[in-house]
Motif scaffolding. Structure first.
Motif, PDB file in Angstrom:
ATOM      1  N   ALA A  69      54.689   3.618  42.566  1.00  0.00           N
ATOM      2  CA  ALA A  69      54.591   3.125  41.183  1.00  0.00           C
ATOM      3  C   ALA A  69      55.934   2.545  40.735  1.00  0.00           C
ATOM      4  O   ALA A  69      55.983   1.490  40.092  1.00  0.00           O
ATOM      5  CB  ALA A  69      54.147   4.247  40.252  1.00  0.00           C
ATOM      6  N   ALA A  70      57.026   3.216  41.087  1.00  0.00           N
ATOM      7  CA  ALA A  70      58.365   2.715  40.736  1.00  0.00           C
ATOM      8  C   ALA A  70      58.646   1.392  41.459  1.00  0.00           C
ATOM      9  O   ALA A  70      59.233   0.477  40.878  1.00  0.00           O
ATOM     10  CB  ALA A  70      59.427   3.755  41.085  1.00  0.00           C
ATOM     11  N   LYS A  72      56.355  -0.818  42.389  1.00  0.00           N
ATOM     12  CA  LYS A  72      55.545  -1.840  41.701  1.00  0.00           C
ATOM     13  C   LYS A  72      56.208  -2.251  40.389  1.00  0.00           C
ATOM     14  O   LYS A  72      56.203  -3.428  40.025  1.00  0.00           O
ATOM     15  CB  LYS A  72      54.141  -1.309  41.427  1.00  0.00           C
ATOM     16  CG  LYS A  72      53.256  -1.231  42.635  1.00  0.00           C
ATOM     17  CD  LYS A  72      51.885  -0.675  42.250  1.00  0.00           C
ATOM     18  CE  LYS A  72      50.974  -0.537  43.442  1.00  0.00           C
ATOM     19  NZ  LYS A  72      49.665   0.044  43.067  1.00  0.00           N
ATOM     20  N   LEU A  73      56.780  -1.275  39.677  1.00  0.00           N
ATOM     21  CA  LEU A  73      57.466  -1.575  38.425  1.00  0.00           C
ATOM     22  C   LEU A  73      58.686  -2.456  38.693  1.00  0.00           C
ATOM     23  O   LEU A  73      58.918  -3.445  37.977  1.00  0.00           O
ATOM     24  CB  LEU A  73      57.878  -0.282  37.712  1.00  0.00           C
ATOM     25  CG  LEU A  73      58.618  -0.428  36.391  1.00  0.00           C
ATOM     26  CD1 LEU A  73      57.817  -1.239  35.388  1.00  0.00           C
ATOM     27  CD2 LEU A  73      58.941   0.958  35.830  1.00  0.00           C
ATOM     28  N   ALA A  76      57.573  -5.912  39.262  1.00  0.00           N
ATOM     29  CA  ALA A  76      57.173  -6.561  38.010  1.00  0.00           C
ATOM     30  C   ALA A  76      58.396  -7.041  37.233  1.00  0.00           C
ATOM     31  O   ALA A  76      58.377  -8.109  36.627  1.00  0.00           O
ATOM     32  CB  ALA A  76      56.340  -5.603  37.166  1.00  0.00           C
ATOM     33  N   ILE A  82      57.776  -8.413  33.581  1.00  0.00           N
ATOM     34  CA  ILE A  82      58.388  -7.608  32.516  1.00  0.00           C
ATOM     35  C   ILE A  82      59.781  -8.186  32.299  1.00  0.00           C
ATOM     36  O   ILE A  82      60.581  -8.254  33.230  1.00  0.00           O
ATOM     37  CB  ILE A  82      58.470  -6.120  32.903  1.00  0.00           C
ATOM     38  CG1 ILE A  82      57.060  -5.546  33.081  1.00  0.00           C
ATOM     39  CG2 ILE A  82      59.250  -5.336  31.862  1.00  0.00           C
ATOM     40  CD1 ILE A  82      57.039  -4.121  33.582  1.00  0.00           C
ATOM     41  N   MET A  90      60.488   0.130  26.996  1.00  0.00           N
ATOM     42  CA  MET A  90      59.592   0.657  28.021  1.00  0.00           C
ATOM     43  C   MET A  90      59.394   2.160  27.858  1.00  0.00           C
ATOM     44  O   MET A  90      60.325   2.881  27.509  1.00  0.00           O
ATOM     45  CB  MET A  90      60.176   0.352  29.405  1.00  0.00           C
ATOM     46  CG  MET A  90      59.232   0.640  30.540  1.00  0.00           C
ATOM     47  SD  MET A  90      59.958   0.237  32.139  1.00  0.00           S
ATOM     48  CE  MET A  90      60.227  -1.506  31.952  1.00  0.00           C
ATOM     49  N   GLU A  94      54.427   2.705  31.695  1.00  0.00           N
ATOM     50  CA  GLU A  94      54.683   1.687  32.720  1.00  0.00           C
ATOM     51  C   GLU A  94      54.621   2.289  34.122  1.00  0.00           C
ATOM     52  O   GLU A  94      54.258   1.597  35.077  1.00  0.00           O
ATOM     53  CB  GLU A  94      56.031   0.997  32.492  1.00  0.00           C
ATOM     54  CG  GLU A  94      56.073   0.136  31.251  1.00  0.00           C
ATOM     55  CD  GLU A  94      55.087  -1.028  31.271  1.00  0.00           C
ATOM     56  OE1 GLU A  94      54.771  -1.549  32.373  1.00  0.00           O
ATOM     57  OE2 GLU A  94      54.614  -1.408  30.188  1.00  0.00           O
ATOM     58  N   ILE A  95      54.966   3.555  34.257  1.00  0.00           N
ATOM     59  CA  ILE A  95      54.802   4.253  35.542  1.00  0.00           C
ATOM     60  C   ILE A  95      53.343   4.692  35.686  1.00  0.00           C
ATOM     61  O   ILE A  95      52.719   4.460  36.719  1.00  0.00           O
ATOM     62  CB  ILE A  95      55.744   5.472  35.651  1.00  0.00           C
ATOM     63  CG1 ILE A  95      57.214   5.050  35.670  1.00  0.00           C
ATOM     64  CG2 ILE A  95      55.401   6.332  36.877  1.00  0.00           C
ATOM     65  CD1 ILE A  95      57.688   4.427  36.947  1.00  0.00           C
ATOM     66  N   ARG A  98      50.690   2.426  37.034  1.00  0.00           N
ATOM     67  CA  ARG A  98      50.877   1.949  38.407  1.00  0.00           C
ATOM     68  C   ARG A  98      50.616   3.039  39.451  1.00  0.00           C
ATOM     69  O   ARG A  98      50.756   2.801  40.641  1.00  0.00           O
ATOM     70  CB  ARG A  98      52.289   1.373  38.550  1.00  0.00           C
ATOM     71  CG  ARG A  98      52.458   0.058  37.795  1.00  0.00           C
ATOM     72  CD  ARG A  98      53.895  -0.427  37.756  1.00  0.00           C
ATOM     73  NE  ARG A  98      53.993  -1.782  37.216  1.00  0.00           N
ATOM     74  CZ  ARG A  98      54.025  -2.060  35.921  1.00  0.00           C
ATOM     75  NH1 ARG A  98      53.979  -1.094  35.022  1.00  0.00           N
ATOM     76  NH2 ARG A  98      54.098  -3.324  35.512  1.00  0.00           N
TER      77      ARG A  98
END
Length: 166
Positions: A69-70, A72-73, A76, A82, A90, A94-95, A98
């Motif tokens: 997830a981190a 993917k963030l 982004a 973003i 944020m 946001e985590i 994802r």
């Protein structure tokens, strides 16, 4: 599953080479078949129809899920999806959005069998406000009576979701 009353969701990394290809194909087929049947049921009866979602955690680890997830963030942010200006505003969503568990609600109750008193890398992010019930029973011995006992215990809990006792 074929009636659209049960949706199977797979959690975890199915791309791992240690998972036999036949098992992977069958799990993905089951997930797709259940998803399609549930979508047809929703089209016919609306979104308020009762559908039981069963999540199968196959090669799932919460730390790996949080890491992906981190990543993917970070992608982004790097791609401009973003903006730098959005970073200050944020929040944890946001985590959350994802994670591979983004499509299911956070658990209210986690039952841990076998006398262990740890989560063992299971739903670490999602379990933030879950009630944790520990029992010495082994999983094969955890029957309807044991579940009822856990639910009675849960019913006596005062849920505060991080707040204080009033």
């Amino acid at each position: 599953v074929k009636s659209g009353k049960i949706q199977i969701d797979l959690l975890g990394n199915l791309e791992d080479e240690r998972i036999p290809p036949g098992a992977k194909r069958e799990l993905q087929r089951l997930q797709n078949e259940s998803r399609n049947a549930c979508n047809k049921r929703r089209e016919k009866f609306g979104n308020s129809t009762n559908i039981l979602t069963i999540c199968l955690a196959i090669n799932y680890g919460a730390r790996a899920d949080i890491l992906q997830a981190a990543q993917k963030l970070a992608q982004a942010i790097a791609s401009g999806e973003i903006s730098q200006n959005d970073l200050a505003a944020m929040d944890e969503s946001e985590i959350s959005k994802r994670l591979c568990t983004a499509h299911i609600p956070d658990p209210d109750l986690i039952i841990r069998t076998s006398g262990e008193t740890r989560l063992s890398n299971f739903l670490l992010w999602d379990a933030a406000y879950a009630e944790l019930y520990f029992t010495d029973l082994l999983w094969p011995d955890f029957d309807e009576e044991a579940l009822e006992e856990a639910l009675v215990w849960y019913g006596k809990r005062k849920r505060r979701f991080g707040g204080r006792n009033e």
